[in-house]
Design a protein around this motif. Structure first.
Motif, PDB file in Angstrom:
ATOM      1  N   CYS A 110      -8.826  19.817  -1.661  1.00  0.00           N
ATOM      2  CA  CYS A 110      -8.649  21.274  -1.747  1.00  0.00           C
ATOM      3  C   CYS A 110      -8.731  21.720  -3.199  1.00  0.00           C
ATOM      4  O   CYS A 110      -9.429  22.692  -3.525  1.00  0.00           O
ATOM      5  CB  CYS A 110      -7.308  21.661  -1.125  1.00  0.00           C
ATOM      6  SG  CYS A 110      -6.884  23.413  -1.324  1.00  0.00           S
ATOM      7  N   GLN A 114     -11.588  24.160  -4.844  1.00  0.00           N
ATOM      8  CA  GLN A 114     -11.222  25.418  -5.495  1.00  0.00           C
ATOM      9  C   GLN A 114     -11.734  25.462  -6.931  1.00  0.00           C
ATOM     10  O   GLN A 114     -12.200  26.508  -7.392  1.00  0.00           O
ATOM     11  CB  GLN A 114      -9.696  25.601  -5.474  1.00  0.00           C
ATOM     12  CG  GLN A 114      -9.154  25.948  -4.108  1.00  0.00           C
ATOM     13  CD  GLN A 114      -7.637  25.977  -4.070  1.00  0.00           C
ATOM     14  OE1 GLN A 114      -6.964  25.351  -4.883  1.00  0.00           O
ATOM     15  NE2 GLN A 114      -7.094  26.716  -3.105  1.00  0.00           N
ATOM     16  N   LEU A 117     -15.508  26.071  -6.820  1.00  0.00           N
ATOM     17  CA  LEU A 117     -15.785  27.464  -6.452  1.00  0.00           C
ATOM     18  C   LEU A 117     -15.503  28.383  -7.641  1.00  0.00           C
ATOM     19  O   LEU A 117     -16.301  29.291  -7.932  1.00  0.00           O
ATOM     20  CB  LEU A 117     -14.951  27.874  -5.237  1.00  0.00           C
ATOM     21  CG  LEU A 117     -15.142  29.307  -4.740  1.00  0.00           C
ATOM     22  CD1 LEU A 117     -16.602  29.548  -4.331  1.00  0.00           C
ATOM     23  CD2 LEU A 117     -14.200  29.598  -3.592  1.00  0.00           C
ATOM     24  N   GLU A 121     -18.226  30.824  -9.443  1.00  0.00           N
ATOM     25  CA  GLU A 121     -18.019  32.279  -9.437  1.00  0.00           C
ATOM     26  C   GLU A 121     -17.764  32.836 -10.832  1.00  0.00           C
ATOM     27  O   GLU A 121     -17.755  34.056 -11.019  1.00  0.00           O
ATOM     28  CB  GLU A 121     -16.848  32.634  -8.510  1.00  0.00           C
ATOM     29  CG  GLU A 121     -17.181  32.434  -7.043  1.00  0.00           C
ATOM     30  CD  GLU A 121     -16.010  32.713  -6.120  1.00  0.00           C
ATOM     31  OE1 GLU A 121     -14.842  32.646  -6.570  1.00  0.00           O
ATOM     32  OE2 GLU A 121     -16.258  32.996  -4.945  1.00  0.00           O
ATOM     33  N   ILE A 147     -22.135  28.530  -3.764  1.00  0.00           N
ATOM     34  CA  ILE A 147     -20.896  29.298  -3.561  1.00  0.00           C
ATOM     35  C   ILE A 147     -20.539  29.326  -2.081  1.00  0.00           C
ATOM     36  O   ILE A 147     -19.378  29.127  -1.700  1.00  0.00           O
ATOM     37  CB  ILE A 147     -21.016  30.723  -4.150  1.00  0.00           C
ATOM     38  CG1 ILE A 147     -20.977  30.667  -5.673  1.00  0.00           C
ATOM     39  CG2 ILE A 147     -19.920  31.635  -3.610  1.00  0.00           C
ATOM     40  CD1 ILE A 147     -21.226  32.000  -6.360  1.00  0.00           C
ATOM     41  N   ALA A 148     -21.541  29.545  -1.228  1.00  0.00           N
ATOM     42  CA  ALA A 148     -21.287  29.561   0.223  1.00  0.00           C
ATOM     43  C   ALA A 148     -20.781  28.193   0.686  1.00  0.00           C
ATOM     44  O   ALA A 148     -19.830  28.114   1.494  1.00  0.00           O
ATOM     45  CB  ALA A 148     -22.558  29.959   0.973  1.00  0.00           C
ATOM     46  N   GLU A 150     -19.221  25.889  -1.148  1.00  0.00           N
ATOM     47  CA  GLU A 150     -17.879  25.639  -1.689  1.00  0.00           C
ATOM     48  C   GLU A 150     -16.822  26.484  -0.981  1.00  0.00           C
ATOM     49  O   GLU A 150     -15.704  26.032  -0.783  1.00  0.00           O
ATOM     50  CB  GLU A 150     -17.841  25.881  -3.198  1.00  0.00           C
ATOM     51  CG  GLU A 150     -18.550  24.814  -3.999  1.00  0.00           C
ATOM     52  CD  GLU A 150     -18.011  23.416  -3.745  1.00  0.00           C
ATOM     53  OE1 GLU A 150     -16.798  23.232  -3.538  1.00  0.00           O
ATOM     54  OE2 GLU A 150     -18.820  22.476  -3.756  1.00  0.00           O
ATOM     55  N   ARG A 151     -17.158  27.696  -0.591  1.00  0.00           N
ATOM     56  CA  ARG A 151     -16.201  28.517   0.175  1.00  0.00           C
ATOM     57  C   ARG A 151     -15.890  27.856   1.515  1.00  0.00           C
ATOM     58  O   ARG A 151     -14.743  27.874   1.973  1.00  0.00           O
ATOM     59  CB  ARG A 151     -16.750  29.928   0.386  1.00  0.00           C
ATOM     60  CG  ARG A 151     -16.617  30.781  -0.830  1.00  0.00           C
ATOM     61  CD  ARG A 151     -17.015  32.209  -0.585  1.00  0.00           C
ATOM     62  NE  ARG A 151     -16.833  32.993  -1.812  1.00  0.00           N
ATOM     63  CZ  ARG A 151     -17.493  34.079  -2.104  1.00  0.00           C
ATOM     64  NH1 ARG A 151     -18.388  34.561  -1.259  1.00  0.00           N
ATOM     65  NH2 ARG A 151     -17.257  34.713  -3.226  1.00  0.00           N
ATOM     66  N   GLN A 152     -16.908  27.282   2.114  1.00  0.00           N
ATOM     67  CA  GLN A 152     -16.691  26.571   3.375  1.00  0.00           C
ATOM     68  C   GLN A 152     -15.811  25.338   3.143  1.00  0.00           C
ATOM     69  O   GLN A 152     -14.911  25.044   3.930  1.00  0.00           O
ATOM     70  CB  GLN A 152     -18.028  26.170   3.998  1.00  0.00           C
ATOM     71  CG  GLN A 152     -17.886  25.565   5.370  1.00  0.00           C
ATOM     72  CD  GLN A 152     -19.238  25.234   5.980  1.00  0.00           C
ATOM     73  OE1 GLN A 152     -20.273  25.289   5.326  1.00  0.00           O
ATOM     74  NE2 GLN A 152     -19.210  24.881   7.257  1.00  0.00           N
ATOM     75  N   SER A 153     -16.039  24.636   2.035  1.00  0.00           N
ATOM     76  CA  SER A 153     -15.218  23.469   1.706  1.00  0.00           C
ATOM     77  C   SER A 153     -13.754  23.892   1.449  1.00  0.00           C
ATOM     78  O   SER A 153     -12.828  23.227   1.929  1.00  0.00           O
ATOM     79  CB  SER A 153     -15.735  22.770   0.449  1.00  0.00           C
ATOM     80  OG  SER A 153     -16.962  22.162   0.713  1.00  0.00           O
ATOM     81  N   VAL A 154     -13.568  24.987   0.722  1.00  0.00           N
ATOM     82  CA  VAL A 154     -12.213  25.470   0.456  1.00  0.00           C
ATOM     83  C   VAL A 154     -11.511  25.829   1.761  1.00  0.00           C
ATOM     84  O   VAL A 154     -10.353  25.462   1.978  1.00  0.00           O
ATOM     85  CB  VAL A 154     -12.234  26.677  -0.513  1.00  0.00           C
ATOM     86  CG1 VAL A 154     -10.877  27.385  -0.550  1.00  0.00           C
ATOM     87  CG2 VAL A 154     -12.637  26.244  -1.909  1.00  0.00           C
ATOM     88  N   SER A 155     -12.220  26.505   2.654  1.00  0.00           N
ATOM     89  CA  SER A 155     -11.579  26.893   3.923  1.00  0.00           C
ATOM     90  C   SER A 155     -11.261  25.679   4.785  1.00  0.00           C
ATOM     91  O   SER A 155     -10.234  25.656   5.476  1.00  0.00           O
ATOM     92  CB  SER A 155     -12.435  27.900   4.694  1.00  0.00           C
ATOM     93  OG  SER A 155     -13.624  27.281   5.152  1.00  0.00           O
TER      94      SER A 155
END
Length: 159
Positions: A110, A114, A117, A121, A147-148, A150-155
């Motif tokens: 996590c 983050q 990401l 960003e 970015i897309a 990494e956002r999926q990885s963060v979620s």
């Protein structure tokens, strides 16, 4: 004789409802009281004193009652039971340790997701290394795709 009777009554009073009591006559002709009579002796079961409650059922229900009817365990059975408890405790410790390692791995992943990401960003130029070892900078389309991702990885890791 009176002393034996007094001791017997004290035993009955002290035991109360917590245990079943038995009365028997030993080989010397003396009256004895105990919660377990010796084998080979004709023992009479004593009723609990009035106002006392019945003994609580043994924990474990019917299985514990069946075990109690079998009598004491042999040393081999005690050893097997001990080894079984040890194995179960070891498995529980291993399961707990694995759960701890999994939780730590999830936290680490996590944090990495983050950080990646945040770097993407931030707007700073991001460089990558190609398969042949040359460094290049990602363009805006690659940045949007990463970015897309990494956002999926963060979620998924931070849930």
């Amino acid at each position: 004789m009176l002393r034996v009777l007094v001791v017997g009554l004290m035993l009955v009073a002290a035991a109360g409802a917590s245990a079943q009591l038995y009365r028997w006559v030993d080989k010397d002709g003396k009256v004895r009281y105990s919660d377990t009579p010796p084998t080979g002796v004709k023992a009479t079961t004593l009723r609990p004193p009035p106002g006392s409650t019945a003994p609580a059922p043994a924990p474990g229900g019917d299985a514990a009652a069946k075990d109690a009817k079998k009598g004491p365990l042999t040393p081999a059975e005690q050893e097997a039971d001990y080894r079984k408890r040890q194995m179960e405790a070891q498995k529980a410790r291993e399961k707990e340790d694995q759960a701890g390692r999994d939780a730590q791995t999830k936290l680490d992943n996590c944090a990495r997701a983050q950080q990646a990401l945040a770097a993407l960003e931030s707007g700073q130029r991001i460089s990558r290394t190609s398969a042949n070892g040359e460094r290049y900078y990602i363009d805006d389309d690659q940045r949007v795709a990463e970015i897309a991702r990494e956002r999926q990885s963060v979620s998924s890791w931070c849930g």
